[in-house]
Design a protein around this motif. Structure first.
Motif, PDB file in Angstrom:
ATOM      1  N   LYS A 221       0.880  -1.213   0.011  1.00 56.85           N
ATOM      2  CA  LYS A 221      -0.080   0.028  -0.125  1.00 56.85           C
ATOM      3  C   LYS A 221       0.952   1.280   0.024  1.00 56.85           C
ATOM      4  O   LYS A 221       0.578   2.093  -0.777  1.00 56.85           O
ATOM      5  CB  LYS A 221      -0.862  -0.059   1.277  1.00 56.85           C
ATOM      6  N   LYS A 222       1.931   1.301   0.906  1.00 60.41           N
ATOM      7  CA  LYS A 222       2.850   2.392   0.893  1.00 60.41           C
ATOM      8  C   LYS A 222       3.398   2.606  -0.265  1.00 60.41           C
ATOM      9  O   LYS A 222       3.680   3.615  -0.891  1.00 60.41           O
ATOM     10  CB  LYS A 222       3.757   2.178   1.946  1.00 60.41           C
ATOM     11  N   ASN A 223       3.874   1.710  -0.811  1.00 66.33           N
ATOM     12  CA  ASN A 223       4.675   1.652  -2.145  1.00 66.33           C
ATOM     13  C   ASN A 223       3.897   2.089  -3.217  1.00 66.33           C
ATOM     14  O   ASN A 223       4.161   2.991  -4.085  1.00 66.33           O
ATOM     15  CB  ASN A 223       5.335   0.510  -2.545  1.00 66.33           C
ATOM     16  N   ILE A 224       2.582   1.614  -3.355  1.00 68.20           N
ATOM     17  CA  ILE A 224       1.762   1.973  -4.597  1.00 68.20           C
ATOM     18  C   ILE A 224       1.297   3.341  -4.364  1.00 68.20           C
ATOM     19  O   ILE A 224       1.304   4.300  -5.405  1.00 68.20           O
ATOM     20  CB  ILE A 224       0.360   1.198  -4.561  1.00 68.20           C
ATOM     21  N   LEU A 225       0.926   3.807  -3.346  1.00 66.00           N
ATOM     22  CA  LEU A 225       0.593   5.140  -3.113  1.00 66.00           C
ATOM     23  C   LEU A 225       1.808   6.069  -3.529  1.00 66.00           C
ATOM     24  O   LEU A 225       1.432   7.180  -4.062  1.00 66.00           O
ATOM     25  CB  LEU A 225       0.103   5.603  -1.690  1.00 66.00           C
ATOM     26  N   ASN A 226       2.934   5.882  -3.028  1.00 67.48           N
ATOM     27  CA  ASN A 226       3.973   6.684  -3.440  1.00 67.48           C
ATOM     28  C   ASN A 226       4.216   6.784  -5.007  1.00 67.48           C
ATOM     29  O   ASN A 226       4.531   7.809  -5.420  1.00 67.48           O
ATOM     30  CB  ASN A 226       5.378   6.087  -2.734  1.00 67.48           C
ATOM     31  N   LEU A 227       4.113   5.629  -5.842  1.00 64.44           N
ATOM     32  CA  LEU A 227       4.034   5.587  -7.025  1.00 64.44           C
ATOM     33  C   LEU A 227       3.094   6.272  -7.770  1.00 64.44           C
ATOM     34  O   LEU A 227       3.348   6.951  -8.592  1.00 64.44           O
ATOM     35  CB  LEU A 227       4.067   4.129  -7.528  1.00 64.44           C
ATOM     36  N   LEU A 228       2.013   6.397  -7.278  1.00 60.76           N
ATOM     37  CA  LEU A 228       0.659   7.237  -7.659  1.00 60.76           C
ATOM     38  C   LEU A 228       1.176   8.725  -7.517  1.00 60.76           C
ATOM     39  O   LEU A 228       0.910   9.454  -8.525  1.00 60.76           O
ATOM     40  CB  LEU A 228      -0.549   6.664  -6.937  1.00 60.76           C
ATOM     41  N   LYS A 229       1.599   9.249  -6.300  1.00 60.64           N
ATOM     42  CA  LYS A 229       1.650  10.518  -6.049  1.00 60.64           C
ATOM     43  C   LYS A 229       2.995  11.208  -7.068  1.00 60.64           C
ATOM     44  O   LYS A 229       3.151  12.165  -7.533  1.00 60.64           O
ATOM     45  CB  LYS A 229       2.272  10.461  -4.643  1.00 60.64           C
ATOM     46  N   ALA A 230       3.788  10.171  -7.241  1.00 62.41           N
ATOM     47  CA  ALA A 230       4.994  10.235  -8.365  1.00 62.41           C
ATOM     48  C   ALA A 230       4.632  10.384  -9.534  1.00 62.41           C
ATOM     49  O   ALA A 230       4.963  11.352 -10.463  1.00 62.41           O
ATOM     50  CB  ALA A 230       6.196   9.113  -8.250  1.00 62.41           C
TER      51      ALA A 230
END
Length: 354
Positions: free
Chosen positions: A220-229
Motif C-alpha cells: 500500500k505504501k509503495n503503490i501510493l508513493n508511485l501514484l503520487k510520483a
C-alpha cells in the motif's frame, strides 16, 4: 505460549471494545453542522476526558486532533499492557510506527522552517507518555529537546542515540544536496518493516496472517508513493529511492508499472492484488488519489485485519485491536477536517474507512 495468557488478554481487550464508536455514531457525526457540534457529540464518548483536558488550550479542529492523538496513545498503552510477555516484542515493534510518524513530522517542520509551537501539538504523544508508547524509545521530554533543534541536521544528530538516527545519518548528505527527505524516511520505514517482520517469526504458528497483513501494508505504501510520483510526473530514478522492500509486490514489478502513461493505467496493474476497479471509476470523476488509499485500506481491513479477530487466543487478536483503534482515529480526523473545510457529507463519507 500458553493459551491462558491470551485468554486474559482477550478479556481485557473485550472490556474496552465496547467503547469503540459504532458506524451509526460516525454517521451521526457526519451530520454535525460544525466542528463545535462534533466536540459536543464526542464529549459523551471515551474521547471526552482528553477533550476536557485540552479544551483550555485548544479549540475546534485543533482541540479534536490533540484529543484524538492523546487518546490513541492511551489506547495503545492499554493494548500493550494487555499483551503477554511472549508477544510484547512484536507489539512494541509495530507501535514504534508512531516514533516514525513523529520523526517525519519533526523533520518536515525543520525542513520548512516551522516553529516548535506549530508542531508539538500534532505529535502522537501525551504529556509524559512516550511518543512511541510501547516501543518507549523516545520520551515526551526527549521529543521536546529534539524539537528545539533548528535544523534537520540537528534533529538527526540528536536521534543518533537511537537506531533511528543511525539509519537517517546514512542519507543526510543526500538530503543536504537535494533537500529531499524522501530517501531518509524510506530508509527509516524499510528498517521499521524489516524489524517488524523479523519480530513476527517466533510464535505458535498463527503469525503468518499478521506477516501477510504487514506485507500488504508495505505494498500500500509503495503503490501510493508511485501514484503520487506519477501524478507529479517525477522521473523514475527519483521514485526508486522511495520504495520499501518486503511487500508482496517486487520492486521490479512496481517500477515496471511506472512505465505506463497515466495513473489509471498504473492502478490497473495492481488490481489483482487489491481489486481497485471501483476506485478507478471514482478517480475518473474526483481526480483524487485518496480514492485509492481508501480502497486499498478497506481491502486490507476486510481481507487481512478481520481474519485476525477469528484467530482465537493469539497475538492476532492483539493486532486486530491495534488496527481497529487506528481506523477509528483516522476516521475521526477525516470527519473533523472535512467539517472544518466545509466538504460535502458524501465527499467526507467517501474518505472514511468503514
Amino acid at each position: 505460549m500458553g493459551a491462558s495468557q491470551y485468554a486474559s488478554s482477550f478479556g481485557r481487550l473485550q472490556s474496552i471494545a465496547i467503547n469503540f464508536l459504532s458506524e451509526e455514531f460516525l454517521q451521526n457525526l457526519l451530520k454535525a453542522n460544525s466542528v463545535t457540534e462534533m466536540v459536543k457529540q464526542l464529549e459523551s464518548t471515551w474521547y471526552g476526558e482528553e477533550i476536557k483536558k485540552s479544551a483550555s488550550v485548544y479549540k475546534e479542529a485543533e482541540l479534536l486532533e490533540v484529543a484524538f492523538n492523546r487518546h490513541i496513545v492511551e489506547t495503545n498503552k492499554i493494548i500493550s499492557e494487555a499483551t503477554p510477555f511472549s508477544g510484547k516484542n512484536a507489539v512494541r515493534a509495530y507501535l514504534s510506527k508512531w516514533d516514525l510518524y513523529n520523526i517525519e513530522l519533526i523533520l518536515s517542520s525543520k525542513a520548512m522552517g516551522r516553529e516548535i509551537t506549530e508542531t508539538e501539538s500534532l505529535l502522537i504523544s501525551s504529556r509524559n507518555v512516550p511518543a512511541g508508547i510501547a516501543a518507549g524509545n523516545i520520551s515526551h521530554d526527549e521529543i521536546k529537546i529534539i524539537l528545539a533543534e533548528t535544523t534537520v541536521d540537528g534533529v538527526v544528530s540528536k536521534l543518533t542515540k537511537y537506531d533511528y538516527g543511525v539509519v537517517l545519518m546514512k542519507h543526510l548528505d543526500e538530503f543536504q544536496k537535494t533537500g529531499d527527505l524522501g530517501p531518509m524516511m524510506s530508509a527509516l520505514h524499510e528498517a521499521y518493516y524489516q524489524k517488524l517482520l523479523e519480530s513476527l517469526k517466533f510464535f505458535q504458528g498463527d503469525e503468518g496472517s499478521i506477516r501477510e497483513l504487514i506485507r500488504a501494508e508495505i505494498d500500500k505504501k509503495n503503490i501510493l508513493n508511485l501514484l503520487k510520483a506519477k501524478e507529479s510526473n517525477l522521473e523514475k530514478d527519483v521514485i526508486t529511492k522511495h520504495l520499501v522492500e518486503g511487500g508482496r509486490i517486487s520492486s521490479k514489478e512496481l517500477l515496471d508499472s511506472y512505465e505506463v502513461k497515466d495513473v489509471i493505467e498504473m492502478v490497473g496493474k495492481f488490481d489483482s492484488y487489491f481489486k481497485l476497479t471501483d476506485a478507478i471509476e471514482q478517480y475518473k470523476t474526483s481526480k483524487s488519489l485518496i480514492d485509492f488509499e481508501v480502497a486499498i485500506t478497506k481491502f486490507i481491513f476486510t481481507n487481512y485485519v478481520k481474519k485476525l479477530r477469528n484467530i482465537a487466543l493469539s497475538i492476532g487478536t492483539i493486532f486486530y485491536f491495534l488496527f481497529r483503534a487506528e481506523n477509528e482515529h483516522e476516521n475521526l480526523k477525516r470527519i473533523t477536517y472535512g467539517k472544518r473545510y466545509d466538504l460535502p457529507i458524501d465527499k467526507i463519507k467517501g474518505m472514511l474507512l468503514f
